[in-house]
Design a protein around this motif. Structure first.
Motif, PDB file in Angstrom:
ATOM      1  N   UNK A 173       0.835  -1.208   0.000  1.00 36.07           N
ATOM      2  CA  UNK A 173       0.000   0.000   0.000  1.00 36.07           C
ATOM      3  C   UNK A 173       0.870   1.259   0.000  1.00 36.07           C
ATOM      4  N   UNK A 174       1.984   1.201   0.751  1.00 38.75           N
ATOM      5  CA  UNK A 174       2.901   2.347   0.778  1.00 38.75           C
ATOM      6  C   UNK A 174       3.540   2.570  -0.587  1.00 38.75           C
ATOM      7  N   UNK A 175       3.875   1.488  -1.276  1.00 36.96           N
ATOM      8  CA  UNK A 175       4.473   1.602  -2.609  1.00 36.96           C
ATOM      9  C   UNK A 175       3.511   2.277  -3.572  1.00 36.96           C
ATOM     10  N   UNK A 176       2.242   1.913  -3.486  1.00 35.45           N
ATOM     11  CA  UNK A 176       1.240   2.535  -4.357  1.00 35.45           C
ATOM     12  C   UNK A 176       1.097   4.010  -4.036  1.00 35.45           C
ATOM     13  N   UNK A 177       1.074   4.341  -2.737  1.00 30.92           N
ATOM     14  CA  UNK A 177       0.951   5.752  -2.353  1.00 30.92           C
ATOM     15  C   UNK A 177       2.152   6.563  -2.827  1.00 30.92           C
ATOM     16  N   UNK A 178       3.346   5.996  -2.678  1.00 29.26           N
ATOM     17  CA  UNK A 178       4.556   6.706  -3.103  1.00 29.26           C
ATOM     18  C   UNK A 178       4.563   6.936  -4.606  1.00 29.26           C
ATOM     19  N   UNK A 179       4.195   5.888  -5.354  1.00 32.63           N
ATOM     20  CA  UNK A 179       4.163   6.027  -6.804  1.00 32.63           C
ATOM     21  C   UNK A 179       3.138   7.060  -7.233  1.00 32.63           C
ATOM     22  N   UNK A 180       1.972   7.034  -6.593  1.00 31.47           N
ATOM     23  CA  UNK A 180       0.927   8.005  -6.946  1.00 31.47           C
ATOM     24  C   UNK A 180       1.371   9.419  -6.605  1.00 31.47           C
ATOM     25  N   UNK A 181       1.997   9.582  -5.442  1.00 33.87           N
ATOM     26  CA  UNK A 181       2.444  10.926  -5.040  1.00 33.87           C
ATOM     27  C   UNK A 181       3.502  11.458  -5.992  1.00 33.87           C
ATOM     28  N   UNK A 182       4.430  10.582  -6.401  1.00 33.58           N
ATOM     29  CA  UNK A 182       5.461  11.014  -7.344  1.00 33.58           C
ATOM     30  C   UNK A 182       4.845  11.369  -8.688  1.00 33.58           C
ATOM     31  N   UNK A 183       3.899  10.553  -9.142  1.00 36.06           N
ATOM     32  CA  UNK A 183       3.230  10.824 -10.408  1.00 36.06           C
ATOM     33  C   UNK A 183       2.448  12.122 -10.391  1.00 36.06           C
ATOM     34  N   UNK A 184       1.999  12.519  -9.208  1.00 38.00           N
ATOM     35  CA  UNK A 184       1.259  13.774  -9.070  1.00 38.00           C
ATOM     36  C   UNK A 184       2.152  14.913  -8.594  1.00 38.00           C
ATOM     37  N   UNK A 185       3.483  14.699  -8.600  1.00 40.22           N
ATOM     38  CA  UNK A 185       4.464  15.698  -8.163  1.00 40.22           C
ATOM     39  C   UNK A 185       4.203  16.135  -6.722  1.00 40.22           C
ATOM     40  N   UNK A 214      11.363  11.246  -4.742  1.00 42.09           N
ATOM     41  CA  UNK A 214      12.723  11.766  -4.677  1.00 42.09           C
ATOM     42  C   UNK A 214      13.080  12.431  -5.992  1.00 42.09           C
ATOM     43  N   UNK A 215      13.687  13.606  -5.904  1.00 42.71           N
ATOM     44  CA  UNK A 215      14.159  14.341  -7.077  1.00 42.71           C
ATOM     45  C   UNK A 215      15.665  14.497  -6.961  1.00 42.71           C
ATOM     46  N   UNK A 216      16.393  13.917  -7.911  1.00 47.68           N
ATOM     47  CA  UNK A 216      17.858  13.950  -7.884  1.00 47.68           C
ATOM     48  C   UNK A 216      18.342  15.024  -8.857  1.00 47.68           C
ATOM     49  N   UNK A 217      18.889  16.093  -8.302  1.00 48.57           N
ATOM     50  CA  UNK A 217      19.341  17.222  -9.104  1.00 48.57           C
ATOM     51  C   UNK A 217      20.852  17.182  -9.280  1.00 48.57           C
ATOM     52  N   UNK A 273       7.655  15.610 -11.382  1.00 48.91           N
ATOM     53  CA  UNK A 273       8.532  16.315 -10.450  1.00 48.91           C
ATOM     54  C   UNK A 273       9.521  17.214 -11.181  1.00 48.91           C
ATOM     55  N   UNK A 274      10.156  16.684 -12.231  1.00 52.72           N
ATOM     56  CA  UNK A 274      11.129  17.492 -12.968  1.00 52.72           C
ATOM     57  C   UNK A 274      10.438  18.644 -13.684  1.00 52.72           C
ATOM     58  N   UNK A 275       9.272  18.399 -14.229  1.00 49.03           N
ATOM     59  CA  UNK A 275       8.547  19.471 -14.924  1.00 49.03           C
ATOM     60  C   UNK A 275       8.198  20.608 -13.970  1.00 49.03           C
ATOM     61  N   UNK A 276       7.764  20.245 -12.762  1.00 49.73           N
ATOM     62  CA  UNK A 276       7.405  21.296 -11.795  1.00 49.73           C
ATOM     63  C   UNK A 276       8.638  22.075 -11.362  1.00 49.73           C
ATOM     64  N   UNK A 277       9.754  21.383 -11.154  1.00 55.13           N
ATOM     65  CA  UNK A 277      10.978  22.082 -10.739  1.00 55.13           C
ATOM     66  C   UNK A 277      11.456  23.016 -11.843  1.00 55.13           C
ATOM     67  N   UNK A 278      11.415  22.554 -13.092  1.00 50.49           N
ATOM     68  CA  UNK A 278      11.813  23.401 -14.220  1.00 50.49           C
ATOM     69  C   UNK A 278      10.953  24.651 -14.276  1.00 50.49           C
ATOM     70  N   UNK A 279       9.667  24.500 -14.097  1.00 51.95           N
ATOM     71  CA  UNK A 279       8.768  25.656 -14.149  1.00 51.95           C
ATOM     72  C   UNK A 279       9.092  26.649 -13.039  1.00 51.95           C
TER      73      UNK A 279
END
Length: 313
Positions: free
Chosen positions: A77-89, A93-96, A278-284
């Motif tokens: 369940x945690x894996x699904x939540x993490x994936x959904x949260x990342x997909x929704x920005x 984790x964001x590696x810059x 995540x990358x799109x939001x950071x770029x913006x």
């Protein structure tokens, strides 16, 4: 290997004490839950539940299995939540990775903003003065987003997204003859003592190329690998420095001057071929904020934006 659904059924039976109630909890049917339990018992080769008049109880083997089953269900369940949260920005984790001189004036304000407004996102940052190292982090999957000055390797040019521009400026000691000129041209650097960058800093080749294109040949008096050190050394009277304004620290005890025409370079974002939220939001956010210029440095620079601009590759 036991399916996640079978483990869910075992946990639900343990919590409710009833196959019927477990089926309701899982929005399933009683035969479906019984089938999953039977499949799990075949997998474990032992009896996990006892069906009695008053309900269902776990056997010792069932009690031993249910704790691990509960952890597995929780982890899934945690894996699904993490994936959904990342997909929704909204998490993940964001590696810059970014050019050395851009960490403080370009990236740090955005990271601070994200720590405040997106605390669920974990951000890591790596910096380098070499374009090849930055591109390598992207190629080997060790970075999700690279922020660097143009130009970029030809194979990545089509994927580069311009996020900002920054001015190239001259730094000298106060009272230096170039600092006192009302108009500063690149030609004025011909023969001037230059605090240059070391070969291991990508700005070295870029500056050599830019000055050669302008037909200007300054005289390097020393070299530094640290981008922000060049303006400091120039302010100390060792020579003059030509650098991106992002390399000029606030409170610099020297003079900072624009060229005429004003000289700008493009800053770009590089990312994998497939965009990610995540990358799109950071770029913006980088586009919106741009390069931060300290107020004391901004005051020193000519504010007449009507002067023509130029860009050197």
């Amino acid at each position: 290997m036991a399916s996640l659904r079978a483990l869910e059924c075992l946990v639900a039976v343990a919590d409710t004490g009833s196959i019927t109630q477990a089926a309701r909890l899982l929005h399933s049917s009683q035969p479906a839950v019984s089938h999953q339990l039977a499949t799990l018992e075949r997998e474990t080769r032992t009896l996990l539940v006892r069906r009695e008049r008053r309900g269902v109880t776990l056997t010792p083997a069932g009690r031993a299995a249910v704790e691990d089953a509960r952890r597995a269900v929780t982890a899934a369940a945690a894996a699904v939540r993490s994936a959904r949260a990342t997909g929704e920005a909204a998490g993940g984790t964001l590696r810059l990775a970014c050019a050395q001189s851009l960490c403080v004036p370009l990236v740090a304000p955005i990271i601070r903003q994200w720590h405040r407004h997106h605390p669920e996102v974990r951000i890591t940052l790596r910096e380098s003065a070499k374009m090849a190292e930055l591109v390598g982090l992207l190629d080997f999957g060790e970075a999700d987003l690279v922020l660097a000055p143009a130009p970029v390797p030809d194979r990545l040019a089509a994927a580069a997204v311009t996020v900002a521009e920054e001015e190239i400026v001259l730094t000298t000691s106060t009272g230096h003859r170039l600092a006192d000129q009302p108009t500063l041209r690149l030609a004025d650097l011909d023969g001037a003592p230059l605090v240059h960058f070391a070969p291991d800093n990508g700005l070295s080749a870029w500056l050599d190329r830019s000055l050669a294109e302008a037909g200007v040949r300054p005289e390097p008096v020393m070299r530094t690998s640290v981008t922000t050190a060049a303006p400091q050394l120039a302010a100390a009277g060792i020579g003059v420095a030509v650098s991106p304004i992002s390399a000029v620290s606030p409170g610099l005890p020297g003079a900072v001057r624009s060229f005429s025409p004003r000289w700008f370079r493009q800053l770009v974002a590089l990312r994998p071929a497939k965009p990610e939220p995540l990358t799109d939001r950071f770029i913006e956010d980088v586009r919106t904020r741009g390069v931060h210029v300290p107020e004391d440095i901004r005051i020193q620079l000519a504010e007449d934006d009507s002067r023509p601009r130029t860009s050197h590759r």
